[in-house]
Enzyme design. Structure first.
Site, PDB file in Angstrom:
ATOM      1  N   GLU A 194      -9.314 -10.393  -7.888  1.00 21.02           N
ATOM      2  CA  GLU A 194      -8.415  -9.250  -7.710  1.00 21.02           C
ATOM      3  C   GLU A 194      -7.333  -9.204  -8.801  1.00 21.02           C
ATOM      4  O   GLU A 194      -6.977  -8.133  -9.289  1.00 21.02           O
ATOM      5  CB  GLU A 194      -7.788  -9.302  -6.310  1.00 21.02           C
ATOM      6  N   HIS A 222      -1.632  -5.731   1.427  1.00 20.51           N
ATOM      7  CA  HIS A 222      -2.893  -6.451   1.231  1.00 20.51           C
ATOM      8  C   HIS A 222      -2.590  -7.808   0.634  1.00 20.51           C
ATOM      9  O   HIS A 222      -1.691  -7.941  -0.184  1.00 20.51           O
ATOM     10  CB  HIS A 222      -3.806  -5.670   0.268  1.00 20.51           C
ATOM     11  N   LYS A 273       0.831  -1.205   0.000  1.00 17.32           N
ATOM     12  CA  LYS A 273       0.000   0.000   0.000  1.00 17.32           C
ATOM     13  C   LYS A 273       0.874   1.267   0.000  1.00 17.32           C
ATOM     14  O   LYS A 273       2.081   1.191   0.243  1.00 17.32           O
ATOM     15  CB  LYS A 273      -0.932  -0.055   1.218  1.00 17.32           C
ATOM     16  N   ASN A 327      -1.756  -0.387   7.308  1.00 17.67           N
ATOM     17  CA  ASN A 327      -1.221  -1.729   7.567  1.00 17.67           C
ATOM     18  C   ASN A 327      -0.316  -2.279   6.465  1.00 17.67           C
ATOM     19  O   ASN A 327      -0.122  -3.484   6.344  1.00 17.67           O
ATOM     20  CB  ASN A 327      -2.353  -2.699   7.940  1.00 17.67           C
ATOM     21  N   TYR A 376     -12.629  -3.236  -2.935  1.00 21.29           N
ATOM     22  CA  TYR A 376     -13.140  -3.250  -1.557  1.00 21.29           C
ATOM     23  C   TYR A 376     -14.665  -3.192  -1.514  1.00 21.29           C
ATOM     24  O   TYR A 376     -15.238  -2.668  -0.556  1.00 21.29           O
ATOM     25  CB  TYR A 376     -12.540  -2.072  -0.772  1.00 21.29           C
TER      26      TYR A 376
HETATM   27  P1  CMP Z   1      -6.841  -5.206   3.743  1.00 15.26           P
HETATM   28  O1  CMP Z   1      -6.145  -6.514   3.978  1.00 15.26           O
HETATM   29  O2  CMP Z   1      -6.463  -4.455   2.510  1.00 15.26           O
HETATM   30  O3  CMP Z   1      -8.412  -5.458   3.726  1.00 15.26           O
HETATM   31  C1  CMP Z   1      -9.344  -4.467   4.079  1.00 15.26           C
HETATM   32  C2  CMP Z   1      -8.685  -3.214   4.585  1.00 15.26           C
HETATM   33  O4  CMP Z   1      -9.530  -2.323   5.258  1.00 15.26           O
HETATM   34  C3  CMP Z   1      -7.649  -3.595   5.611  1.00 15.26           C
HETATM   35  O5  CMP Z   1      -6.563  -4.246   5.012  1.00 15.26           O
HETATM   36  C4  CMP Z   1      -7.370  -2.244   6.242  1.00 15.26           C
HETATM   37  O6  CMP Z   1      -6.476  -1.457   5.465  1.00 15.26           O
HETATM   38  C5  CMP Z   1      -8.745  -1.598   6.182  1.00 15.26           C
HETATM   39  N1  CMP Z   1      -9.422  -1.641   7.475  1.00 15.26           N
HETATM   40  C6  CMP Z   1     -10.032  -2.695   8.044  1.00 15.26           C
HETATM   41  N2  CMP Z   1     -10.556  -2.346   9.223  1.00 15.26           N
HETATM   42  C7  CMP Z   1     -10.285  -1.039   9.403  1.00 15.26           C
HETATM   43  C8  CMP Z   1     -10.556  -0.097  10.431  1.00 15.26           C
HETATM   44  N3  CMP Z   1     -11.245  -0.441  11.519  1.00 15.26           N
HETATM   45  N4  CMP Z   1     -10.101   1.166  10.268  1.00 15.26           N
HETATM   46  C9  CMP Z   1      -9.424   1.512   9.164  1.00 15.26           C
HETATM   47  N5  CMP Z   1      -9.128   0.672   8.162  1.00 15.26           N
HETATM   48  C10 CMP Z   1      -9.547  -0.585   8.284  1.00 15.26           C
END
Ligand code: CMP
Length: 144
Positions: free
Chosen positions: A127, A116, A10, A113, A50
């Site tokens: 995807e 992905h 990301k 985070n 998403y």
């Molecule tokens: P990802 O694995 O890309 O899948 C969904 C994404 O949503 C996740 O990683 C995070 O980046 C985001 N996400 C999930 N929960 C939250 C949250 N509570 N607050 C902000 N971002 C979130």
């Protein structure tokens, strides 16, 4: 079970210079990199990627975060690519990620985070088609 998974570093991960480190971990584990690009995803692409999260309160922030800079998108292939890929990334919330996983080693915040990974073989194929509409060639070993 030879399979493919979609992995993305990301914008925060790209900004922090973690692309090489993350690719290295997947290559070292034995996965083949089938496709790789640095891309600025559109709102349309992200809304589809998403789609199941569109009603979540954090959805607008998630899209803004994913558009805050380039994303390094890649496809890995190998035995158990989806399950092992997820295990290597660690729990979605870095506060819960096991030590040694990418998120535990490089992140603290669920809103940033770093990476992905597809959560099932079906979402991986969905995807891959979404992020690589130009198609992904199957892995073939070099001529010997
Ligand atoms: P990802 O694995 O890309 O899948 C969904 C994404 O949503 C996740 O990683 C995070 O980046 C985001 N996400 C999930 N929960 C939250 C949250 N509570 N607050 C902000 N971002 C979130």
């Amino acid at each position: 079970n030879e399979e493919r998974s979609f992995i993305a570093v990301k914008p925060d991960g790209v900004e922090r210079g973690l692309v090489g480190e993350i690719l290295r971990r997947f290559e070292s584990r034995g996965f083949k990199i089938l496709a790789l690009k640095l891309t600025h995803p559109t709102k349309e692409l992200l809304s589809e990627h998403y789609g199941d999260l569109s009603s979540k309160p954090f959805f607008p922030k998630l899209l803004a975060y994913m558009q805050s800079g380039p994303v390094a998108a890649f496809v890995i292939q190998g035995k158990g690519a989806v399950k092992i890929g997820r295990a290597m990334l660690g729990a979605t919330n870095p506060q819960d990620s096991a030590p040694g996983t990418i998120r535990a080693d490089f992140a603290l915040d669920i809103g940033k985070n770093v990476c992905h990974g597809s959560d099932s073989v079906e979402s991986a194929e969905r995807e891959i088609a979404l992020w690589f509409p130009e198609g992904v060639k199957p892995y073939t070993r070099s001529v010997d």
